[in-house]
Design a protein around this motif. Structure first.
Motif, mmCIF file in Angstrom:
data_model
loop_
_atom_site.group_PDB
_atom_site.id
_atom_site.type_symbol
_atom_site.label_atom_id
_atom_site.label_comp_id
_atom_site.label_asym_id
_atom_site.label_seq_id
_atom_site.Cartn_x
_atom_site.Cartn_y
_atom_site.Cartn_z
ATOM 1 N N GLN A 115 -8.363 0.162 -0.540
ATOM 2 C CA GLN A 115 -8.558 -1.166 0.040
ATOM 3 C C GLN A 115 -9.993 -1.350 0.563
ATOM 4 O O GLN A 115 -10.567 -2.404 0.460
ATOM 5 C CB GLN A 115 -7.545 -1.373 1.166
ATOM 6 C CG GLN A 115 -7.244 -2.813 1.474
ATOM 7 C CD GLN A 115 -5.914 -2.979 2.230
ATOM 8 O OE1 GLN A 115 -5.148 -2.041 2.379
ATOM 9 N NE2 GLN A 115 -5.651 -4.173 2.700
ATOM 10 N N THR A 154 0.836 -1.198 0.000
ATOM 11 C CA THR A 154 0.000 0.000 0.000
ATOM 12 C C THR A 154 0.873 1.251 0.000
ATOM 13 O O THR A 154 0.582 2.237 -0.680
ATOM 14 C CB THR A 154 -0.939 -0.006 1.223
ATOM 15 O OG1 THR A 154 -1.739 -1.186 1.170
ATOM 16 C CG2 THR A 154 -1.843 1.205 1.235
ATOM 17 N N ASP A 174 -5.821 -1.483 -4.831
ATOM 18 C CA ASP A 174 -5.313 -2.009 -3.567
ATOM 19 C C ASP A 174 -6.241 -3.126 -3.102
ATOM 20 O O ASP A 174 -7.342 -2.871 -2.643
ATOM 21 C CB ASP A 174 -5.223 -0.901 -2.516
ATOM 22 C CG ASP A 174 -4.304 -1.289 -1.367
ATOM 23 O OD1 ASP A 174 -3.913 -2.468 -1.306
ATOM 24 O OD2 ASP A 174 -3.987 -0.428 -0.538
ATOM 25 N N GLU A 175 -5.802 -4.348 -3.258
ATOM 26 C CA GLU A 175 -6.558 -5.535 -2.874
ATOM 27 C C GLU A 175 -7.995 -5.509 -3.413
ATOM 28 O O GLU A 175 -8.945 -5.502 -2.652
ATOM 29 C CB GLU A 175 -6.605 -5.649 -1.349
ATOM 30 C CG GLU A 175 -5.269 -5.288 -0.738
ATOM 31 C CD GLU A 175 -4.760 -6.300 0.234
ATOM 32 O OE1 GLU A 175 -5.561 -7.120 0.684
ATOM 33 O OE2 GLU A 175 -3.556 -6.283 0.504
HETATM 34 MG MG MG Z 1 -2.242 -2.754 2.166
#
Ligand code: MG
Ligand code: ATP
Lengths: 274, 262
Positions: free
Chosen positions: A97, A53, A174-175
């Motif tokens: 995220q 991140t 992010d994810e």
């Molecule tokens: Mg992360």
């Protein structure tokens, strides 16, 4: 100046050279080198807390490298002033995220936000564009819901629709797959692929979902101890015998990648307490 | 032992100075983008609705009751000196000079500013501000500045409403209930309240309080730790710091405004 023009004309979207970065005293990334050509889908993997991140933060200019150089779309990110940074960010899209939808706006208004803030388009045009983006993530029917009425996966898809609103040249995810059902994973994966193909978008995906990633990524980079530990093709990941990579691929809890946050020896600490 | 004490003192002074510096820089950042409220008036209107309009009920009811209490207490004292007709001027001067600006600022801090802090703190904790910043929209201009300006604009208006409601309350109790002469009540008031000295100074106080309360609320929200405790303690700090600042500022302003008068 001349460097910027040549770089913009070459096909490099991202170039990190010898980047060092951390929070207060703690070094997270150290000596990181990475070059990403335009149009590539790059998957970034690594243990929890390895700095994935933080890496996206560096690219978007939210984090500042302690040393080394971060170039995105030909521009040296750390040398940009606020206006320059905002100019660069108009070409970037970022999927957070946890979605980060504006909780006081409806789904529709969330997706309309970038158009209303960044363009002078008339409202009927914006309406059509928003509905198109929502259709792309399969949530046109949810346009009038509030973010609090969405499931986690739906929020992520709305956030994705919002992130791609202005057709960015670089998308950072992010994810994007975490916490989604397999169908949504497939939808988002195919969407990333399609955006990439139709708009020539460069994509960076931070992810733990190896299956979907290996299906869509052109290249997989594994970060460990602040550096690029491995840089390979999806096929190589599948076939690799490296215990480190197998740990990811097979989801083993402990292996070369530590499950524990750095800590004093367990026994010492327990005895020390008494 | 002494050394440890000194060390702790030093550390807390450094921390305080650090925070003051942060606050000063942040305030400058907010003020320098506050012009957006003129360009995009609707942003300001929306925040004035949430902060100002929704505080109307508590402000006017409080004003009414404060005025009624002032009338009862004021009458009790004034009639001992045989000057019960001065009630109108006593009440109006207390309200316009002091109680209007101060009490409405205190109520505003509890009712509206705390909500602003919580809202901004949560937006930060859930990365909404970060997402906005990544979309090349400055959260200081888009989110923070309108909430700050709403306090600056709303508070003087609320203070005026508070004072008016107070005068009405005093009229109800003093004239209707106790039976002071109607004409005397109003004419005394009219004769003693000066526009520049009383009304204008009261308004200036309100604007200053609005700036202070507004800045404190957005600062605390913007710098709240991104957790549940972080947001809740920031909200508490807003109310405490705002109230203290209002009272201290009121003293300073009162001394500088009314010192040379009598
Ligand atoms: Mg992360
Ligand atoms: N704002 C911050 N302040 C201080 N430390 C931070 C901050 N953000 C992250 N860290 C630390 O930096 C390290 C890397 O964080 P980062 O979020 O980049 O990891 P990650 O690779 O994305 O992990 P995950 O897969 O769990 O999301 C972590 O150990 C974390 O404790």
């Amino acid at each position: 100046m001349s460097v910027a023009t040549t770089d913009a004309m070459t096909d490099t979207m991202i170039e990190l050279s010898n980047v060092r970065f951390g929070y207060s005293e703690r070094v997270i990334l150290d000596g990181l080198n990475l070059k990403v050509p335009r149009g590539q889908i790059l998957a970034v993997m690594g243990g929890s807390g390895s700095g994935k991140t933080s890496l996206l933060g560096l690219l978007g200019g939210r984090n500042h490298a302690w040393s080394g150089e971060v170039r995105v779309a030909g521009q040296n990110v750390s040398s940009l002033n606020r206006a320059g940074l905002y100019g660069l960010r108009r070409q970037l899209g970022m999927l957070f995220q946890f979605g980060a939808l504006f909780t006081d706006l409806t789904v529709f208004d969330n997706v309309a936000f970038p158009y209303r803030e960044q363009t002078d388009l008339p409202e009927p045009v914006i309406r059509d564009l928003v509905l198109m983006k929502l259709e792309a993530v399969g949530l046109r029917g949810a346009a009038q819901l509030m973010p609090s009425e969405l499931s986690g996966g739906m929020s992520r898809r709305v956030a994705l629709a919002r992130a791609i609103a202005l057709d960015p040249t670089l998308m950072m995810y992010d994810e994007p797959f975490t916490g989604l059902d397999p169908i949504s994973v497939g939808i988002i994966g195919r969407l990333i692929e399609r955006l990439n193909q139709t708009f020539g978008m460069t994509s960076i995906i931070v992810t733990h979902d190896l299956n979907e990633t290996l299906r869509i990524a052109d290249r997989v980079v594994i970060i460990s101890e602040g550096k690029v530990y491995r840089d390979m093709k999806p096929q190589e990941v599948r076939e690799s015998q490296d215990p480190f990579i197998r740990q990811f691929a097979d989801g083993l809890p402990d292996g070369p990648v530590p499950f524990h946050y750095p800590s004093p020896a367990y026994a010492d600490q327990l005895i020390g307490e008494a | 032992m002494l050394l440890i004490g000194l060390e702790a003192l030093g550390a807390s002074i450094t921390r305080t100075l650090d925070r003051l510096g942060l606050a000063a820089r942040f305030s400058w950042g907010v003020v320098s983008v506050a012009g957006i409220c003129l360009v995009r008036f609707s942003l300001l209107v929306r925040e004035m609705y949430f902060s100002g309009v929704k505080s109307l009920a508590i402000i006017s009811v409080s004003g009414l009751f404060v005025g009624m209490v002032l009338a009862v207490q004021g009458y009790e004292v004034l009639q001992r000196f045989g000057s019960a007709e001065s009630l109108g001027s006593l009440v109006a001067l207390s309200l316009v000079r002091e109680l209007g600006p101060v009490v409405s600022a205190l109520l505003f801090a509890g009712r509206a500013s705390s909500a602003v802090t919580a809202e901004i703190g949560l937006m930060r904790a859930t990365e909404q501000l970060a997402a906005m910043d990544m979309m090349a929209v400055n959260p200081l201009a888009r989110i923070v500045a309108p909430r700050f300006m709403a306090a600056v604009v709303s508070l003087p208006l609320l203070a005026v409403i508070f004072s008016s409601a107070g005068v009405l309350g005093a009229y109800l109790v003093g004239v209707q209930l106790i039976g002071i002469d109607d004409g005397a009540f109003w004419s005394q008031m009219q004769a003693s309240v000066d526009f520049r000295v009383d009304v204008l100074n009261g308004l200036i106080k309100s604007v200053v309080f609005g700036v202070a309360v507004g800045l404190i609320s957005v600062f605390e929200g913007y710098h709240a730790a991104p957790t549940a405790e972080g947001v809740s303690s920031a909200t508490t700090r807003t109310v405490v710091t705002s109230s203290l600042s209002v009272l201290v500022l009121d003293f300073v302003l009162t001394v500088s405004m009314f010192r040379g008068l009598s």
